[in-house]
Design an enzyme around this catalytic site. Sequence first.
Site, PDB file in Angstrom:
ATOM      1  N   CYS A  88     -31.475 -32.635  21.360  1.00 30.87           N
ATOM      2  CA  CYS A  88     -31.037 -33.465  22.476  1.00 30.87           C
ATOM      3  C   CYS A  88     -30.078 -34.568  22.076  1.00 30.87           C
ATOM      4  CB  CYS A  88     -32.245 -34.085  23.175  1.00 30.87           C
ATOM      5  SG  CYS A  88     -33.148 -35.262  22.161  1.00 30.87           S
ATOM      6  N   GLY A  89     -30.149 -35.053  20.885  1.00 34.41           N
ATOM      7  CA  GLY A  89     -29.254 -36.119  20.472  1.00 34.41           C
ATOM      8  C   GLY A  89     -29.684 -37.475  20.979  1.00 34.41           C
TER       9      GLY A  89
END
Length: 289
Positions: free
Chosen positions: A119-120
């Site tokens: 997802c970062g």
Amino acid sequence: MSRPGPISRYRVRQVSRGHERERRDDLATEEPLEIRVLAAGESRTVAITMRTPGADFELAAGFLHGEGVIAPGDVTAIGYCTDEDVLPEARYNTVSVRLNRPIPEISHLERHFVTSSACGVCGSGSLDALRNRCAPLTGPTTLTVTPEILYGLPATLRQAQGVFGRTGGLHAAGLFTPDGTLIQAREDVGRHNAVDKLVGWALLQGRLPLTGHLLLVSGRASYEILQKALAAGIELVCAVSAPSSLAVDLAREFGQTLVGFLREERFNVYAGAERVTPCSAAPPPPRSR
């Protein structure tokens, strides 16, 4: 302790059409990386991200740049951490970035302290916050690219993915010139990590901003990837899969060109169509009545 590599080997039982055998399988390594910032005798952990080992210093620099923590010229040294509070087996999973100025405000990252490779970290959180630290790409642009050049980018990037060829489990990001020349490529289990490694490479090489270059990512185009590209001055972002709605909104507001579904000699232009020249092929003949 040995330094972790990008590939991990396992023994597996393979079953195929009623037959089975034991064989070796190469997998993409996924391990945590703690990113610390040092300045004026102070040390602070900014984030912990899951990543594929390799280009860790570039990953740390690119992440910090994309989140607005550092700018070109701020970094005096990067190294693996040897502090007493770090266990020996974790030292190759902890990177310290030393700055030549006081540590800036990083409270906006606290709720994203731990992030996965999928997802970062979205430090800005919204377009409203991004407007406060990134200016639109205004003014005339000299960057134009033909559809024929875009068609060839995925194959060129795929040829540079050495670890993917052995594991089949990595994303990639590639930096190209408008004539389709690959400047640099990075791989990681996370798309955003691959982009951070690429931007971090450019920062440490003194190449930022990356005006006049193209970015290609092997998966979808998310808000985080467009944000990181914008911070690096990249005008044109391509993805082999779909963009998200917020990625399109960001590209349109900040003047980036966003190309999605770039595969099999086709693509969609979601923003900034002026940087992609019209097709050179002749239009189909009119249908007879």
